[in-house]
Design a protein around this motif. Structure first.
Motif, short mmCIF file in Angstrom:
data_model
loop_
_atom_site.label_atom_id
_atom_site.label_comp_id
_atom_site.label_asym_id
_atom_site.label_seq_id
_atom_site.Cartn_x
_atom_site.Cartn_y
_atom_site.Cartn_z
N PRO A 79 5.98 28.77 -77.94
CA PRO A 79 5.61 29.85 -77.09
C PRO A 79 3.85 29.57 -76.87
O PRO A 79 3.28 29.54 -75.76
N GLY A 80 4.02 28.28 -76.94
CA GLY A 80 2.45 27.29 -76.55
C GLY A 80 3.19 27.02 -75.21
O GLY A 80 1.88 27.02 -74.54
N GLY A 81 4.10 26.60 -74.95
CA GLY A 81 3.96 26.14 -73.89
C GLY A 81 3.78 24.51 -73.76
O GLY A 81 3.18 23.64 -74.73
N HIS A 167 17.57 45.49 -75.60
CA HIS A 167 17.96 44.43 -74.37
C HIS A 167 16.79 43.23 -74.54
O HIS A 167 16.06 43.47 -74.77
N VAL A 168 16.63 42.60 -73.90
CA VAL A 168 15.46 41.20 -73.83
C VAL A 168 14.64 41.60 -72.21
O VAL A 168 15.54 40.85 -71.68
N ASP A 169 13.28 41.81 -72.06
CA ASP A 169 13.80 41.21 -70.80
C ASP A 169 12.41 39.85 -70.68
O ASP A 169 11.76 39.78 -71.34
N SER A 170 13.08 39.25 -69.91
CA SER A 170 13.37 38.11 -69.99
C SER A 170 11.57 37.53 -69.25
O SER A 170 11.35 36.17 -69.74
N THR A 171 11.02 38.44 -69.12
CA THR A 171 9.70 37.91 -67.79
C THR A 171 9.11 38.11 -68.64
O THR A 171 7.84 37.33 -68.65
N ALA A 172 9.18 38.89 -69.83
CA ALA A 172 7.77 38.92 -70.66
C ALA A 172 8.51 38.55 -72.47
O ALA A 172 7.14 37.54 -72.97
N CYS A 173 8.73 37.70 -72.83
CA CYS A 173 9.72 37.69 -73.75
C CYS A 173 9.06 35.72 -73.60
O CYS A 173 8.51 35.22 -72.70
N ILE A 174 8.63 35.66 -74.41
CA ILE A 174 7.28 34.20 -74.58
C ILE A 174 8.32 32.92 -75.97
O ILE A 174 7.96 31.96 -75.88
N GLY A 175 9.67 33.61 -75.97
CA GLY A 175 10.00 32.40 -76.76
C GLY A 175 9.75 32.22 -78.23
O GLY A 175 10.33 31.49 -78.71
N VAL A 265 23.74 33.69 -65.50
CA VAL A 265 22.39 34.88 -65.20
C VAL A 265 21.42 33.28 -65.03
O VAL A 265 21.76 32.32 -64.01
N CYS A 266 20.16 33.65 -64.35
CA CYS A 266 19.45 33.50 -64.04
C CYS A 266 17.93 33.67 -64.27
O CYS A 266 17.29 34.52 -63.53
N PHE A 267 17.76 33.18 -65.26
CA PHE A 267 16.09 33.39 -65.77
C PHE A 267 15.14 32.74 -65.46
O PHE A 267 14.78 32.06 -65.08
N PRO A 268 14.04 34.24 -65.35
CA PRO A 268 12.79 33.11 -64.38
C PRO A 268 11.93 32.68 -65.58
O PRO A 268 12.05 32.85 -67.02
N ALA A 269 11.04 32.20 -64.58
CA ALA A 269 10.05 30.96 -66.02
C ALA A 269 9.51 32.08 -66.70
O ALA A 269 8.89 33.06 -66.27
N LEU A 270 9.25 31.33 -68.43
CA LEU A 270 8.81 32.52 -68.88
C LEU A 270 6.73 33.12 -68.89
O LEU A 270 6.65 32.30 -68.02
N ALA A 271 7.13 34.07 -69.58
CA ALA A 271 6.05 34.95 -69.22
C ALA A 271 4.30 33.47 -69.26
O ALA A 271 4.92 32.63 -70.44
N GLU A 272 3.06 33.87 -69.14
CA GLU A 272 2.10 32.79 -69.09
C GLU A 272 1.87 32.93 -70.50
O GLU A 272 1.59 33.61 -71.22
N LYS A 273 1.64 31.93 -71.12
CA LYS A 273 1.13 31.77 -72.81
C LYS A 273 -0.97 31.74 -73.05
O LYS A 273 -1.47 31.26 -72.12
#
Length: 273
Positions: A79-81, A167-175, A265-273
């Motif tokens: 989550p911290g990235g 369903h997971v919104d990969s653009t919002a997911c913080i992992g 699949v092609c996941f975008p970069a994770l949400a900004e931490k």
């Protein structure tokens, strides 16, 4: 006489309070444990999600392990990235380490149109409660039940339930992985953000049985395993598994899958931490 008794009682109580205060002050002074400044500084940089994605129970335990020099890395906070990892490395005085970004993924495509229910469930509307009753109301006991336990714990509101499955919104997911640890069916996992192919199924039933319960199920035919030029796919317990470190995203397995349970699949970069 009464006033004298009252004053005496107040004096006794005051004396006891004073003695107790002195004793507490002495105990605090002689038994005081100095605060670990390194641990404090490390903990301040962690996001406080206490998700366990780093392998520890929470941010406090992770900070303690880093401060005490245990064999652990400073780039485990998903989550911290990278920014958090960089700050942790700076405090520890070690070379900066990048975080392997990951995203949560639901390994199930058993929506309402392709699977059916074996019973009507009227109990507590949670996946954990439903799962405890003969594996849940769905014919496929491996699939998503759609009650949204994962969505309830997601701190980023990145999960919704649609057509009976999460369903997971990969653009919002913080992992953070809280959804993965919450799912009673263990059908959610954290996969590399740069993954190219995913398996949309978690069933370990034999092919014919799996297909009867869900037309999108993996049938363990091994066609994907045979066509993969990198040896990135192996079928184990009637279910395809992908080694993301080997997969190049050529798409041959996706093209050859007879039930379409493999997906590019092609996941975008994770949400900004």
């Amino acid at each position: 006489m009464i006033i004298t008794d009252i004053l005496l009682a107040l004096a006794v109580v005051g004396a006891i309070g004073l003695i107790a205060a002195i004793l507490l002050a002495l105990v605090s002074h002689f038994f005081n444990v100095p605060e670990n400044e390194t641990k404090k500084n490390l903990r301040e940089q962690l996001p406080g999600a206490n998700c366990g994605a780093c392998g520890y129970k929470g941010c406090d335990d992770y900070a303690t392990a880093l401060a005490e020099g245990k064999e652990t890395k400073a780039n485990l906070c998903i989550p911290g990235g990278d920014s958090t990892a960089s700050k942790l490395c700076e405090i520890l005085g070690v070379v900066s380490q990048d975080v392997e970004e990951k995203v949560a993924f639901v390994h199930c495509n058993g929506n309402c149109a392709v699977t059916s229910k074996k019973a009507k469930y009227d109990g507590i509307q949670t996946c954990r409660a439903a799962s405890a009753l003969y594996g849940g109301p769905n014919d496929c006991t491996y699939g998503c039940m759609g009650f949204g336990d994962c969505a309830a714990v997601c701190p980023a509101n990145a999960i919704c339930v649609r057509d009976g499955i999460a369903h997971v919104d990969s653009t919002a997911c913080i992992g953070c992985g809280l959804c993965a640890s919450t799912c009673p069916k263990s059908i959610i996992s954290l996969i590399p953000q740069n993954a190219n192919t995913v398996v949309m199924c978690s069933s370990k039933d034999k092919g014919a049985d799996a297909r009867k319960k869900c037309s999108n199920a993996c049938i363990g035919c091994k066609k994907c395993e045979k066509v993969c030029p990198e040896g990135a796919i192996a079928v184990c317990d009637n279910l395809a598994n992908i080694d993301y470190s080997k997969c190049t995203g050529c798409g041959l397995c996706v093209q050859g899958c007879p039930t379409n349970c493999l997906k590019s699949v092609c996941f975008p970069a994770l949400a900004e931490k």
